[in-house]
Design a protein around this motif. Sequence first.
Motif, short mmCIF file in Angstrom:
data_model
loop_
_atom_site.label_atom_id
_atom_site.label_comp_id
_atom_site.label_asym_id
_atom_site.label_seq_id
_atom_site.Cartn_x
_atom_site.Cartn_y
_atom_site.Cartn_z
N SER A 38 0.83 -1.21 0.00
CA SER A 38 0.00 0.00 0.00
C SER A 38 0.87 1.27 0.00
O SER A 38 0.52 2.27 -0.62
CB SER A 38 -0.97 0.00 1.19
N ASN B 245 2.13 1.65 -3.60
CA ASN B 245 1.05 2.12 -4.47
C ASN B 245 0.74 3.59 -4.22
O ASN B 245 0.43 4.33 -5.15
CB ASN B 245 -0.20 1.27 -4.27
N SER B 246 0.86 4.02 -2.96
CA SER B 246 0.60 5.42 -2.62
C SER B 246 1.63 6.34 -3.26
O SER B 246 1.30 7.45 -3.70
CB SER B 246 0.62 5.61 -1.10
N THR B 247 2.89 5.89 -3.32
CA THR B 247 3.92 6.73 -3.94
C THR B 247 3.69 6.85 -5.45
O THR B 247 3.98 7.88 -6.04
CB THR B 247 5.34 6.16 -3.70
N LEU B 248 3.14 5.78 -6.05
CA LEU B 248 2.84 5.83 -7.48
C LEU B 248 1.73 6.82 -7.77
O LEU B 248 1.69 7.47 -8.81
CB LEU B 248 2.41 4.44 -7.98
N GLN B 249 0.81 6.96 -6.79
CA GLN B 249 -0.32 7.89 -6.97
C GLN B 249 0.02 9.29 -6.51
O GLN B 249 -0.81 10.19 -6.53
CB GLN B 249 -1.52 7.35 -6.17
N GLY B 250 1.27 9.47 -6.05
CA GLY B 250 1.72 10.80 -5.64
C GLY B 250 1.16 11.26 -4.32
O GLY B 250 1.14 12.44 -4.01
N GLN B 251 0.69 10.26 -3.50
CA GLN B 251 0.12 10.63 -2.19
C GLN B 251 1.23 10.80 -1.16
O GLN B 251 2.28 10.20 -1.25
CB GLN B 251 -0.85 9.54 -1.73
#
Length: 302
Positions: free
Chosen positions: A290, A293-299
């Motif tokens: 998770s 995936n968050s870093t991929l979404q720029g979160q």
Amino acid sequence: MLRIRKFAAIDVGSNGVRLLIANVLEVEGMEPKFSKSSLVRVPIRLGTDVFVNGQISEVNAQRLVDSIQAFKLLMQVHKVEEYKACATSAMREAKNGSEVSSLIKKKTGVTINIIDGSDEAAIIAATDLHALIENDKTYLYVDVGGGSTEFTVYSQGETVVSKSFKVGTVRLLNEMVSRDTWVEVEQWIKENTHQYENISLIGSGGNINKIFKISGRKLGTPLSYKYLNEYYQYLTSFTYEERISILELNQDRADVIIHASRIYLNAMKWSKASRIYVPKIGLSDGIVKSLYNSTLQGQTIG
């Protein structure tokens, strides 16, 4: 082009505290690959404090602070990019859970996210669990912890229903699970699996992973109900001391492994499953995935 990134997860459980440092291999045009770089486990049995006395003792609070500090240093040495720390049943139920969490933040700078059973199940589901599930089959996923067990039914590749019960190995060890709770678990499993003709279990948790490793089976090959039941009978034929000295189990595994086996065996019996698959997944793996995936979404990770 190959890029290797490092992420970490801290799992503050009821039986032990873990640090997983994982490599994520990024190759252009390919799915990222996750692999374990380091796994450290400290046997701080917070559940015994909390389930018996209602709060974390000063001694174990300090041990927890020291462990988190050590984990932070290890993450620095490994050059971890992002990390997240989650605490489950014991910290959640401790009267001084927030106080201990604040102490850890003050002493180490690490924020402990205290999550509930549904959050735990959702994080684990973020692992490669769905890659293991065949769309035309039905599974009962059972994640056994020290304080609670999460049950999830998957059918046709979708999550059907999920529930967390306060039936965990440390609770059982301290005789803190009532007959009524067992009946509730039995009824829930039967009500949510009776309509499926052919169901398999998926088991996660340190104890079932240990049993699978001992079996010598190839990853992806299930254990049968017969094998698990025979191994359970074998374990119970030894005393706690013999399970440490003869079977060479760690002292914090040698007592709870029997109670974990009971949970899996009951789940198999009540769901009429004849086999259990044991993938190497858990809360720590879900946290890492998770985070990635968050870093991929720029979160921004909190």
